[in-house]
Write a protein that holds these residues in place. Structure first.
Motif, short mmCIF file in Angstrom:
data_model
loop_
_atom_site.label_atom_id
_atom_site.label_comp_id
_atom_site.label_asym_id
_atom_site.label_seq_id
_atom_site.Cartn_x
_atom_site.Cartn_y
_atom_site.Cartn_z
N LEU A 67 15.66 -1.90 -2.60
CA LEU A 67 15.08 -3.20 -2.22
C LEU A 67 15.67 -4.34 -3.05
O LEU A 67 15.91 -5.42 -2.54
N ARG B 160 4.75 -2.60 -2.31
CA ARG B 160 5.85 -3.54 -2.44
C ARG B 160 5.94 -4.54 -1.28
O ARG B 160 6.87 -5.32 -1.20
N SER C 131 10.07 -9.80 7.96
CA SER C 131 11.14 -8.82 7.81
C SER C 131 10.72 -7.46 8.37
O SER C 131 9.54 -7.14 8.46
N LEU D 250 17.31 -7.39 -1.22
CA LEU D 250 16.69 -8.71 -1.36
C LEU D 250 17.56 -9.65 -2.17
O LEU D 250 17.55 -10.86 -1.94
N ALA E 91 6.91 -2.31 8.19
CA ALA E 91 7.68 -1.17 7.68
C ALA E 91 7.50 0.04 8.58
O ALA E 91 6.45 0.24 9.18
N LEU F 178 16.96 -3.14 5.97
CA LEU F 178 16.17 -4.36 5.93
C LEU F 178 16.76 -5.39 6.87
O LEU F 178 17.94 -5.72 6.80
N LEU G 47 8.38 -8.57 -0.01
CA LEU G 47 9.28 -8.66 1.13
C LEU G 47 9.13 -10.01 1.83
O LEU G 47 8.03 -10.57 1.89
N PRO H 135 5.57 -8.92 6.89
CA PRO H 135 6.63 -7.90 6.90
C PRO H 135 6.09 -6.61 7.48
O PRO H 135 4.90 -6.29 7.33
N ASP I 61 15.94 -9.21 7.67
CA ASP I 61 15.10 -10.31 7.24
C ASP I 61 14.55 -11.06 8.44
O ASP I 61 15.07 -10.97 9.55
N VAL J 239 11.49 -3.40 7.76
CA VAL J 239 12.02 -2.44 6.80
C VAL J 239 11.85 -1.04 7.37
O VAL J 239 10.78 -0.68 7.85
#
Length: 122
Positions: free
Chosen positions: A113, A79, A87, A117, A51, A33, A83, A49, A35, A89
């Motif tokens: 996570l 999810r 960010s 987080l 991924a 991750l 996030l 975010p 941020d 991921v």
């Protein structure tokens, strides 16, 4: 399926998340991750975010790899709202992930996570 704005596609984005981000390992996956807080970028609306997934040939043949990637993508999509904006991921599947139930993968993803987080927030 992840929307286009939520997908990592460029090699540089994967490298940034994996090299400069934090990581949390679990028995069947590793989550990286990065941020979205960058003091040098002044944007009015932060990007959503994003991924990406890494499923190597160590997992199995192409059919097995795509099945694992679809399962992970489904779990991450649910999810995304948790996030931070902007960010990056990257979820990396480890050997053995192909034979684990989706519920187990979900628990491992949630634990990873939560660890990442929790460190970002606190």
């Amino acid at each position: 399926m992840l929307s286009s704005e939520n997908r990592l596609r460029r090699r540089e984005d994967f490298a940034t998340a994996m090299r400069r981000g934090r990581r949390a390992g679990r028995p069947h996956l590793v989550v990286h991750l990065r941020d979205g807080t960058d003091p040098h970028v002044a944007e009015e609306t932060p990007p959503p975010p994003r991924a990406g997934f890494v499923v190597s040939k160590a997992i199995g043949n192409a059919v097995v790899r795509h099945r694992v990637q679809r399962r992970l993508r489904h779990l991450v999509r649910a999810r995304l709202a948790a996030l931070p904006a902007g960010s990056l991921v990257v979820v990396r599947a480890l050997p053995g992930a192909e034979s684990v139930a989706s519920e187990q993968l979900a628990r491992e993803l949630d634990a990873a996570l939560e660890r990442l987080l929790g460190g970002v927030r606190g």
